[in-house]
Design a protein around this motif. Structure first.
Motif, short mmCIF file in Angstrom:
data_model
loop_
_atom_site.label_atom_id
_atom_site.label_comp_id
_atom_site.label_asym_id
_atom_site.label_seq_id
_atom_site.Cartn_x
_atom_site.Cartn_y
_atom_site.Cartn_z
N SER A 47 63.71 -17.69 -25.77
CA SER A 47 65.00 -17.07 -26.10
C SER A 47 65.24 -17.10 -27.61
O SER A 47 65.70 -16.12 -28.19
N THR A 66 69.77 -14.69 -18.80
CA THR A 66 69.05 -13.56 -18.19
C THR A 66 67.72 -14.03 -17.61
O THR A 66 67.32 -13.63 -16.51
N LYS A 67 67.02 -14.89 -18.35
CA LYS A 67 65.73 -15.42 -17.87
C LYS A 67 65.92 -16.26 -16.61
O LYS A 67 65.08 -16.24 -15.71
N TYR A 108 61.90 -21.38 -21.44
CA TYR A 108 62.91 -20.33 -21.57
C TYR A 108 63.68 -20.46 -22.88
O TYR A 108 64.01 -19.46 -23.53
N TYR A 115 78.10 -13.54 -18.21
CA TYR A 115 77.87 -13.94 -19.59
C TYR A 115 78.13 -12.75 -20.50
O TYR A 115 77.80 -11.62 -20.16
N GLU A 122 72.59 -15.92 -24.15
CA GLU A 122 72.60 -14.78 -23.22
C GLU A 122 71.19 -14.51 -22.70
O GLU A 122 70.99 -14.26 -21.50
N LYS A 123 70.19 -14.59 -23.57
CA LYS A 123 68.81 -14.37 -23.14
C LYS A 123 68.36 -15.46 -22.17
O LYS A 123 67.65 -15.18 -21.19
N ARG A 166 68.15 -15.81 -14.25
CA ARG A 166 68.33 -14.91 -13.11
C ARG A 166 67.02 -14.24 -12.72
O ARG A 166 66.69 -14.14 -11.53
N ARG A 167 66.28 -13.77 -13.70
CA ARG A 167 65.00 -13.11 -13.40
C ARG A 167 64.01 -14.07 -12.75
O ARG A 167 63.20 -13.67 -11.91
#
Length: 219
Positions: free
Chosen positions: A49, A25-26, A45, A100, A21-22, A28-29
Motif C-alpha cells: 500500500s 481495498t486489499k 499489504y 472508507y 484506503e489501499k 476486501r479483495r
C-alpha cells in the motif's frame, strides 16, 4: 519565479489516507477482515500500500532527498502501528468497518444573504453495528496533526465536520435499512502517530501503554 515543490506535513497526511484506503481495498479483495488477516499477510499489504501510494504521488520527488526518503520509512512505520492499534480496537467490540473514504456532498443550503452553498468532503471510515432493530453508526476521521473533539466548539458551530458526516451517513443507512432504527454511536478522531513509551518487561504491558496513546479522541 518557478515554484519549488517541497514535501510538507499535508503531503504525509495525504499519503497516509491513500495508503489506508489501499490497505482496506486489499483486505476486501483478499477475503479478509481487519481481525482475521494473518500477520504476515497484513505486513505484505501494508508494504504494498505504501509503495503504490509513493508511485501515485510521484516517486522522483519522494526520493529527491535523504529527508524525504526518511518520510517514506516513517509513513510505513506509522501505518503499521496505526493498523495494529485500530485492529486491537475493533477486536474489543462488535463494530465492523463498512465504508472508507466515503464522499460527502451536502444538500443545497440557502443563506440569509441570498447566496447558497454546498459542503463537500470525504469520510475516512464508517463502522456499523447491527443489534436487533438498531443499527449503530460510528464515524472515524484520521488526523496527522493534534486534533481533539471539543463539545464547546461544537455548540458554537466551530467544529461541525464529524456531526455533518454523521447526519449524512445516518440518512444513507436509513435508506439501506428502512425497517431499522439508525442510531449515532460515536464521533471519533484517530491521530496517526508513532508514540514512544517506556519499555516494560512484559510485552503486554508495553502494548497496553501504546494502545492508551493511540486511543481515539471523541464522544
Amino acid at each position: 519565479e518557478r515554484e519549488r515543490y517541497q514535501f510538507q506535513a499535508v503531503d504525509l497526511g495525504n499519503l497516509f489516507h491513500g495508503a489506508m484506503e489501499k490497505f482496506a481495498t486489499k483486505l476486501r479483495r483478499g477475503g479478509f477482515t481487519w481481525t482475521t488477516i494473518p500477520e504476515d499477510e497484513r505486513e505484505m499489504y501494508i508494504k504494498e500500500s505504501v509503495e503504490e501510494c509513493i508511485v501515485d504521488y510521484g516517486n522522483t520527488i519522494l526520493y529527491s532527498s535523504a529527508r524525504n526518503e526518511y518520510m517514506i520509512t516513517r509513513l510505513e512505520r506509522m501505518l503499521k502501528r496505526s493498523i495494529w492499534a485500530l485492529t486491537k480496537q475493533l477486536e474489543k467490540g462488535d463494530f465492523i468497518p463498512e465504508a472508507y473514504e466515503m464522499s460527502y456532498d451536502s444538500k443545497r443550503m440557502e443563506l440569509e444573504d441570498g447566496n447558497a452553498m454546498r459542503l463537500h468532503g470525504k469520510i475516512d471510515r464508517v463502522d456499523l453495528c447491527e443489534s436487533g432493530e438498531d443499527v449503530f453508526v460510528k464515524i472515524i476521521d484520521y488526523k496527522t496533526g493534534a486534533k481533539a473533539f471539543d463539545l464547546g466548539e461544537l455548540y458554537h458551530g466551530l467544529q461541525m465536520q464529524l456531526v455533518l458526516y454523521m447526519n449524512a451517513v445516518m440518512e444513507r443507512e436509513q435508506g439501506r435499512f428502512p425497517e431499522k432504527n439508525i442510531r449515532p454511536a460515536a464521533l471519533l478522531y484517530y491521530q496517526m502517530k508513532d508514540p514512544l513509551v517506556e519499555k516494560e518487561e512484559a510485552k503486554s504491558e508495553s502494548e497496553q501503554k501504546l494502545l492508551k496513546e493511540l486511543r481515539p479522541n471523541g464522544v
